[in-house]
Design a protein around this motif. Sequence first.
Motif, mmCIF file in Angstrom:
data_model
loop_
_atom_site.group_PDB
_atom_site.id
_atom_site.type_symbol
_atom_site.label_atom_id
_atom_site.label_comp_id
_atom_site.label_asym_id
_atom_site.label_seq_id
_atom_site.Cartn_x
_atom_site.Cartn_y
_atom_site.Cartn_z
ATOM 1 N N PRO A 91 -25.860 -0.020 39.088
ATOM 2 C CA PRO A 91 -26.609 -0.131 37.831
ATOM 3 C C PRO A 91 -26.396 1.110 36.968
ATOM 4 C CG PRO A 91 -28.004 -0.631 39.729
ATOM 5 C CD PRO A 91 -26.740 -0.036 40.271
ATOM 6 N N PHE A 92 -26.305 0.898 35.660
ATOM 7 C CA PHE A 92 -26.117 2.026 34.752
ATOM 8 C C PHE A 92 -27.440 2.738 34.518
ATOM 9 C CE2 PHE A 92 -26.546 3.465 30.302
ATOM 10 C CZ PHE A 92 -25.737 4.580 30.401
ATOM 11 N N ALA A 93 -27.421 4.078 34.662
ATOM 12 C CA ALA A 93 -28.594 4.901 34.417
ATOM 13 C C ALA A 93 -28.114 6.309 34.051
ATOM 14 C CB ALA A 93 -29.506 4.932 35.642
ATOM 15 N N LYS A 94 -29.035 7.232 33.919
ATOM 16 C CA LYS A 94 -28.704 8.593 33.476
ATOM 17 C C LYS A 94 -27.632 9.269 34.333
ATOM 18 C CE LYS A 94 -30.763 13.123 32.455
ATOM 19 N NZ LYS A 94 -32.029 13.901 32.393
ATOM 20 N N PRO A 95 -27.695 9.209 35.674
ATOM 21 C CA PRO A 95 -26.656 9.891 36.456
ATOM 22 C C PRO A 95 -25.246 9.401 36.138
ATOM 23 C CG PRO A 95 -28.510 9.315 37.860
ATOM 24 C CD PRO A 95 -28.743 8.631 36.540
ATOM 25 N N GLU A 96 -25.100 8.111 35.912
ATOM 26 C CA GLU A 96 -23.778 7.565 35.597
ATOM 27 C C GLU A 96 -23.290 8.051 34.234
ATOM 28 O OE1 GLU A 96 -25.285 6.061 38.874
ATOM 29 O OE2 GLU A 96 -26.307 5.564 36.982
ATOM 30 N N LEU A 97 -24.202 8.116 33.258
ATOM 31 C CA LEU A 97 -23.833 8.633 31.940
ATOM 32 C C LEU A 97 -23.360 10.080 32.045
ATOM 33 C CD1 LEU A 97 -23.705 8.506 28.836
ATOM 34 C CD2 LEU A 97 -26.111 9.212 28.807
ATOM 35 N N LEU A 98 -24.113 10.908 32.752
ATOM 36 C CA LEU A 98 -23.751 12.322 32.873
ATOM 37 C C LEU A 98 -22.437 12.488 33.636
ATOM 38 C CD1 LEU A 98 -27.215 14.008 33.562
ATOM 39 C CD2 LEU A 98 -26.035 13.662 31.374
ATOM 40 N N ASN A 99 -22.191 11.621 34.616
ATOM 41 C CA ASN A 99 -20.920 11.696 35.342
ATOM 42 C C ASN A 99 -19.740 11.341 34.444
ATOM 43 O OD1 ASN A 99 -22.037 12.512 37.773
ATOM 44 N ND2 ASN A 99 -22.229 10.424 38.571
ATOM 45 N N ILE A 100 -19.903 10.322 33.596
ATOM 46 C CA ILE A 100 -18.844 9.962 32.647
ATOM 47 C C ILE A 100 -18.527 11.150 31.754
ATOM 48 C CG2 ILE A 100 -18.260 8.530 30.642
ATOM 49 C CD1 ILE A 100 -19.962 6.290 31.949
ATOM 50 N N HIS A 101 -19.575 11.767 31.208
ATOM 51 C CA HIS A 101 -19.354 12.901 30.305
ATOM 52 C C HIS A 101 -18.735 14.085 31.042
ATOM 53 C CE1 HIS A 101 -20.519 16.473 27.877
ATOM 54 N NE2 HIS A 101 -20.016 15.700 26.931
ATOM 55 N N LYS A 102 -19.168 14.317 32.268
ATOM 56 C CA LYS A 102 -18.615 15.429 33.046
ATOM 57 C C LYS A 102 -17.119 15.258 33.238
ATOM 58 C CE LYS A 102 -19.403 18.115 37.258
ATOM 59 N NZ LYS A 102 -20.245 18.262 38.476
ATOM 60 N N LEU A 103 -16.683 14.038 33.507
ATOM 61 C CA LEU A 103 -15.259 13.776 33.670
ATOM 62 C C LEU A 103 -14.500 14.007 32.371
ATOM 63 C CD1 LEU A 103 -15.451 10.577 35.901
ATOM 64 C CD2 LEU A 103 -14.503 12.796 36.571
ATOM 65 N N ILE A 104 -15.097 13.643 31.243
ATOM 66 C CA ILE A 104 -14.444 13.809 29.941
ATOM 67 C C ILE A 104 -14.183 15.285 29.620
ATOM 68 C CG2 ILE A 104 -14.869 13.626 27.430
ATOM 69 C CD1 ILE A 104 -13.841 11.067 28.617
ATOM 70 N N LEU A 105 -15.130 16.145 29.972
ATOM 71 C CA LEU A 105 -15.008 17.559 29.593
ATOM 72 C C LEU A 105 -14.568 18.481 30.729
ATOM 73 C CD1 LEU A 105 -17.850 18.564 27.093
ATOM 74 C CD2 LEU A 105 -15.546 17.741 26.640
ATOM 75 N N GLN A 106 -14.261 17.925 31.908
ATOM 76 C CA GLN A 106 -13.912 18.816 33.015
ATOM 77 C C GLN A 106 -12.659 19.632 32.691
ATOM 78 O OE1 GLN A 106 -13.063 16.719 36.631
ATOM 79 N NE2 GLN A 106 -11.619 15.289 35.690
ATOM 80 N N SER A 107 -12.738 20.916 33.011
ATOM 81 C CA SER A 107 -11.675 21.904 32.769
ATOM 82 C C SER A 107 -11.434 22.181 31.287
ATOM 83 C CB SER A 107 -10.347 21.476 33.432
ATOM 84 O OG SER A 107 -10.522 21.368 34.837
ATOM 85 N N ILE A 108 -12.161 21.498 30.410
ATOM 86 C CA ILE A 108 -12.106 21.778 28.978
ATOM 87 C C ILE A 108 -13.312 22.621 28.587
ATOM 88 C CG2 ILE A 108 -12.195 20.769 26.649
ATOM 89 C CD1 ILE A 108 -10.732 18.327 27.779
ATOM 90 N N ASP A 109 -14.492 22.204 29.043
ATOM 91 C CA ASP A 109 -15.729 22.935 28.773
ATOM 92 C C ASP A 109 -16.697 22.687 29.931
ATOM 93 O OD1 ASP A 109 -17.971 24.179 27.798
ATOM 94 O OD2 ASP A 109 -18.115 23.016 25.951
ATOM 95 N N ASN A 110 -16.426 23.344 31.054
ATOM 96 C CA ASN A 110 -17.204 23.082 32.263
ATOM 97 C C ASN A 110 -18.672 23.445 32.109
ATOM 98 O OD1 ASN A 110 -15.056 22.043 33.789
ATOM 99 N ND2 ASN A 110 -14.415 24.078 34.448
ATOM 100 N N SER A 111 -18.973 24.418 31.270
ATOM 101 C CA SER A 111 -20.363 24.858 31.126
ATOM 102 C C SER A 111 -21.229 23.801 30.451
ATOM 103 C CB SER A 111 -20.437 26.168 30.340
ATOM 104 O OG SER A 111 -19.947 25.994 29.024
#
Length: 249
Positions: A91-111
């Motif tokens: 099911p889609f919820a907040k953790p899944e949203l944050l994981n999607i975004h984390k993958l998008i910015l990994q090694s670009i803006d980790n902070s």
Amino acid sequence: MEQMLAEIDGLRDRLNSLRYLQGDKIAASFELEYTYESNRIEGNTLTLLETAAVIEKGLTIGGKSLQEHLEAINHAYALDYIKELVRDKVPFAKPELLNIHKLILQSIDNSNAGKYRNVQVLISGARYIPPQPYLLDEQMEGFFNWYLINKDMLHPVILAAEVHERLVTIHPFIDGNGRTSRLLMNLILLQHGYPIAILKGDSDNRMKYYQALEDAQINGDKSNFLQLVALNVKEVFIRILRILGQTDL
């Protein structure tokens, strides 16, 4: 819109009857195109062939920045992630949203990857001003509540478009809001048996996309944006069916 949705569902039924003809190569081709176009909307200058070389062969393209390479690789990882969510029926919820975004910015803006912003942001060239950071928790809670209430009530294409527009309007992240919103839109489409929507990144289509979003954000008129997404889904269905030999389309 009702007629458009009926046509889309007819195309979905037609495609479902031809599932035995579909191969992984067709899906991979559309997924690569989606990564290319989604990044292109945000200003990435890799061509489609260069995007393929970076993702599929791990090549470095001369004259292109490290960030552009990472944007292609990260988007491909994020797309794989949403496909896993669909496969595992998560099911889609907040953790899944944050994981999607984390993958998008990994090694670009980790902070800032996978975290709501704590500063005010502006959208370049847009009249709309996103909410102040102190409002984000409340607005994102409202976003998830809206989704839970409407996820089984709205047509999937309308649900996907609404979630996209609502998330990008809240603009909860310091960067990567557009790509994350489009991935979320496609997560919902895939969950309901629809193909990924590939919004185009060329100058004309990008401006239509931005204008439709601004109509929703400034004027409260979502009709153009909903129509844009629905038309895109229909076009992708038709393209796939033609590849499978349906020449009457």
